[in-house]
Design a protein around this motif. Structure first.
Motif, PDB file in Angstrom:
ATOM      1  N   UNK A  36     -25.154  -6.615  31.733  1.00 52.61           N
ATOM      2  CA  UNK A  36     -25.656  -5.429  32.445  1.00 52.61           C
ATOM      3  C   UNK A  36     -26.930  -5.841  33.184  1.00 52.61           C
ATOM      4  N   UNK A  37     -27.274  -5.063  34.217  1.00 52.35           N
ATOM      5  CA  UNK A  37     -28.482  -5.356  35.001  1.00 52.35           C
ATOM      6  C   UNK A  37     -29.696  -5.413  34.084  1.00 52.35           C
ATOM      7  N   UNK A  38     -30.556  -6.404  34.305  1.00 53.92           N
ATOM      8  CA  UNK A  38     -31.785  -6.529  33.525  1.00 53.92           C
ATOM      9  C   UNK A  38     -31.663  -7.535  32.391  1.00 53.92           C
ATOM     10  N   UNK A  39     -30.460  -7.955  32.075  1.00 56.23           N
ATOM     11  CA  UNK A  39     -30.282  -8.864  30.932  1.00 56.23           C
ATOM     12  C   UNK A  39     -30.360 -10.338  31.350  1.00 56.23           C
ATOM     13  N   UNK A  40     -30.524 -11.190  30.368  1.00 59.28           N
ATOM     14  CA  UNK A  40     -30.675 -12.618  30.645  1.00 59.28           C
ATOM     15  C   UNK A  40     -29.897 -13.440  29.622  1.00 59.28           C
ATOM     16  N   UNK A  41     -29.834 -14.738  29.879  1.00 57.22           N
ATOM     17  CA  UNK A  41     -29.231 -15.639  28.878  1.00 57.22           C
ATOM     18  C   UNK A  41     -30.250 -16.731  28.566  1.00 57.22           C
ATOM     19  N   UNK A  42     -30.036 -17.449  27.476  1.00 56.62           N
ATOM     20  CA  UNK A  42     -30.858 -18.625  27.195  1.00 56.62           C
ATOM     21  C   UNK A  42     -29.952 -19.855  27.250  1.00 56.62           C
ATOM     22  N   UNK A  43     -30.344 -20.775  28.140  1.00 56.01           N
ATOM     23  CA  UNK A  43     -29.581 -22.012  28.326  1.00 56.01           C
ATOM     24  C   UNK A  43     -30.169 -23.153  27.516  1.00 56.01           C
ATOM     25  N   UNK A  44     -29.278 -23.977  27.006  1.00 53.37           N
ATOM     26  CA  UNK A  44     -29.686 -25.273  26.460  1.00 53.37           C
ATOM     27  C   UNK A  44     -28.712 -26.244  27.127  1.00 53.37           C
ATOM     28  N   UNK A  45     -29.215 -26.976  28.100  1.00 51.86           N
ATOM     29  CA  UNK A  45     -28.321 -27.760  28.965  1.00 51.86           C
ATOM     30  C   UNK A  45     -27.619 -28.870  28.185  1.00 51.86           C
ATOM     31  N   UNK A  46     -28.395 -29.665  27.426  1.00 48.69           N
ATOM     32  CA  UNK A  46     -27.835 -30.753  26.613  1.00 48.69           C
ATOM     33  C   UNK A  46     -28.312 -30.616  25.174  1.00 48.69           C
ATOM     34  N   UNK A  94     -26.092 -15.209  25.086  1.00 50.64           N
ATOM     35  CA  UNK A  94     -26.341 -13.961  25.796  1.00 50.64           C
ATOM     36  C   UNK A  94     -25.130 -13.047  25.776  1.00 50.64           C
ATOM     37  N   UNK A  95     -25.188 -11.882  26.420  1.00 47.96           N
ATOM     38  CA  UNK A  95     -26.357 -11.418  27.158  1.00 47.96           C
ATOM     39  C   UNK A  95     -27.467 -10.979  26.194  1.00 47.96           C
ATOM     40  N   UNK A  96     -28.737 -11.298  26.572  1.00 50.88           N
ATOM     41  CA  UNK A  96     -29.884 -10.971  25.740  1.00 50.88           C
ATOM     42  C   UNK A  96     -30.773  -9.941  26.444  1.00 50.88           C
ATOM     43  N   UNK A  97     -31.599  -9.281  25.652  1.00 52.53           N
ATOM     44  CA  UNK A  97     -32.528  -8.286  26.211  1.00 52.53           C
ATOM     45  C   UNK A  97     -31.830  -6.963  26.450  1.00 52.53           C
ATOM     46  N   UNK A  98     -32.653  -5.954  26.699  1.00 48.66           N
ATOM     47  CA  UNK A  98     -32.091  -4.622  26.960  1.00 48.66           C
ATOM     48  C   UNK A  98     -31.710  -4.488  28.431  1.00 48.66           C
ATOM     49  N   UNK A  99     -30.657  -3.738  28.661  1.00 49.45           N
ATOM     50  CA  UNK A  99     -30.260  -3.469  30.045  1.00 49.45           C
ATOM     51  C   UNK A  99     -31.286  -2.528  30.676  1.00 49.45           C
ATOM     52  N   UNK A 100     -31.409  -2.571  31.982  1.00 47.73           N
ATOM     53  CA  UNK A 100     -32.309  -1.650  32.697  1.00 47.73           C
ATOM     54  C   UNK A 100     -31.827  -0.221  32.467  1.00 47.73           C
ATOM     55  N   UNK A 101     -32.790   0.704  32.338  1.00 46.80           N
ATOM     56  CA  UNK A 101     -32.394   2.118  32.186  1.00 46.80           C
ATOM     57  C   UNK A 101     -32.179   2.701  33.568  1.00 46.80           C
ATOM     58  N   UNK A 102     -30.921   2.855  33.931  1.00 50.66           N
ATOM     59  CA  UNK A 102     -30.593   3.285  35.289  1.00 50.66           C
ATOM     60  C   UNK A 102     -29.986   4.683  35.247  1.00 50.66           C
ATOM     61  N   UNK A 103     -30.516   5.581  36.086  1.00 49.57           N
ATOM     62  CA  UNK A 103     -29.902   6.901  36.278  1.00 49.57           C
ATOM     63  C   UNK A 103     -30.280   7.371  37.682  1.00 49.57           C
ATOM     64  N   UNK A 121     -32.050  -7.835  42.195  1.00 50.42           N
ATOM     65  CA  UNK A 121     -30.815  -7.474  42.901  1.00 50.42           C
ATOM     66  C   UNK A 121     -29.839  -6.633  42.049  1.00 50.42           C
ATOM     67  N   UNK A 122     -29.478  -7.067  40.836  1.00 51.99           N
ATOM     68  CA  UNK A 122     -28.550  -6.227  40.060  1.00 51.99           C
ATOM     69  C   UNK A 122     -29.127  -4.853  39.727  1.00 51.99           C
ATOM     70  N   UNK A 123     -30.452  -4.770  39.572  1.00 46.82           N
ATOM     71  CA  UNK A 123     -31.106  -3.492  39.268  1.00 46.82           C
ATOM     72  C   UNK A 123     -30.963  -2.566  40.493  1.00 46.82           C
TER      73      UNK A 123
END
Ligand SMILES: Cc1cc2nc3c(=O)[nH]c(=O)nc-3n(C[C@H](O)[C@H](O)[C@H](O)COP(=O)(O)OP(=O)(O)OC[C@H]3O[C@@H](n4cnc5c(N)ncnc54)[C@H](O)[C@@H]3O)c2cc1C
Ligand code: FES
Length: 289
Positions: A36-46, A94-103, A121-123
């Motif tokens: 959802x808009x506002x969320x993120x992921x955590x990458x560990x490449x290697x 992920x997805x991590x974090x709270x989604x943006x509160x959209x209304x 942009x997604x927000x």
């Protein structure tokens, strides 16, 4: 001919958006289904890589992919940028974090600076889909560094640009544009400020006297992204909160931005050393604050 089967966390597309910014698309069915808009992921490449948070800039439930836009400013983002289509990322949480509160708030102003546009942009898109009138103000140091201009234009009722050197839109900062719109009697029911902490702090100072509810998306240093390590602690209305689980969006009028900016500088020397001699530390983001 049958298409080869994609593997989880495999890079499916890679694009250079400008001299310092890349977009990477990854096959991640579970994350794409829930993002959802506002969320993120955590990458560990290697296996030996550090964990870095990146916002989910867009997602495609049909293709089961997620996309991220990032600047190569240090060791880990450069490591991510070196991956080619077909290669795999070791771990994507992920997805991590709270989604943006959209209304439907009425009229929403989305103020974004630099890379913050990828987060905004997604927000902005969801605000438009919820029925808001969306006014977007985009800023960057110079014309070449703007990203997602067409995409933002497609979902905004009005778009304004500001560049530090005047090569695109108004010469100056996004905050100058916001001030001029308020002076022209634009009424905003909500503001989203997404970009460098100093920019979000200035936007909060502008909207406060008008009681325009303002949301900032905070970017403290994160490690686990799950509320356990404490790395991402921020002070909101005098209380400690963890941006990864309580945010990353908070009431901008309540954020202690001074502390956030200070804490982002914590590992500045180590970050410089690890990329030397690659870029000689000149691009270390913390020197820009
Ligand atoms: C919720 C969230 C979403 C983000 N989304 C994006 C995005 O969509 N695109 C993007 O380009 N960047 C994003 N960032 C910032 C990104 O995580 C950092 O640029 C990246 O971790 C830098 O790592 P590095 O090794 O390349 O650079 P380094 O040289 O290690 O660090 C450069 C600067 O990046 C910041 N940083 C370093 N490590 C971390 C970390 N573990 N967590 C957070 N910040 C760190 C610090 O300010 C540091 O001074 C986001 C950060 C957060 C918290
Ligand atoms: S990143 Fe560890 S508590 Fe938020």
């Amino acid at each position: 001919m049958l298409k080869p089967k994609l593997e989880i966390n495999q890079v499916t597309e890679k694009e250079q958006l400008n001299s310092v910014t890349k977009k990477i698309t990854i096959y991640a069915p579970d994350i794409a289904a829930k993002a959802k808009a506002g969320q993120f992921v955590i990458f560990k490449v290697n296996e030996d890589s550090e964990r870095i948070p990146l916002t989910i800039s867009s997602w495609d439930q049909e293709k089961q992919t997620i996309s991220h836009i990032f600047q190569e400013i240090g060791f880990s983002t450069m490591e991510l940028g070196r991956l080619e289509v077909g290669q795999k990322i070791q771990n994507v949480a992920g997805p991590l974090g709270n989604a943006s509160e959209i209304k439907n708030f009425g009229t929403a102003v989305v103020v974004c600076g630099g890379l913050g546009t990828a987060v905004a942009y997604p927000v902005a898109k969801e605000l438009k889909e919820a029925g808001n009138k969306v006014i977007t103000i985009m800023g960057a140091r110079t014309k070449e560094l703007f990203i997602l201009e067409k995409e933002m234009a497609a979902i905004s009722d009005e778009v304004y640009f500001a560049s530090d050197d005047g090569t695109k839109g108004q010469k100056g900062f996004v905050s100058d544009v916001l001030k001029s719109l308020i002076a022209k009697n634009y009424t905003f029911n909500i503001a989203f400020a997404i970009g460098p902490p100093i920019m979000m702090s200035v936007i909060a100072d502008i909207t406060r006297p008008y009681s325009i509810k303002t949301i900032a998306s905070l970017n403290p240093i994160m490690v686990d992204g799950m509320g356990m390590c404490g790395a991402c602690r921020v002070t909101i209305a005098g209380k400690t909160q963890f941006a990864c689980v309580d945010g990353p969006e908070f009431d901008a009028h309540q954020v202690n931005f001074k502390e956030l900016i200070q804490r982002l500088k914590s590992y500045c020397n180590e970050e410089k050393q690890v990329i030397t001699p690659q870029v000689n530390g000149e691009n270390c983001q913390c020197h820009g604050h």
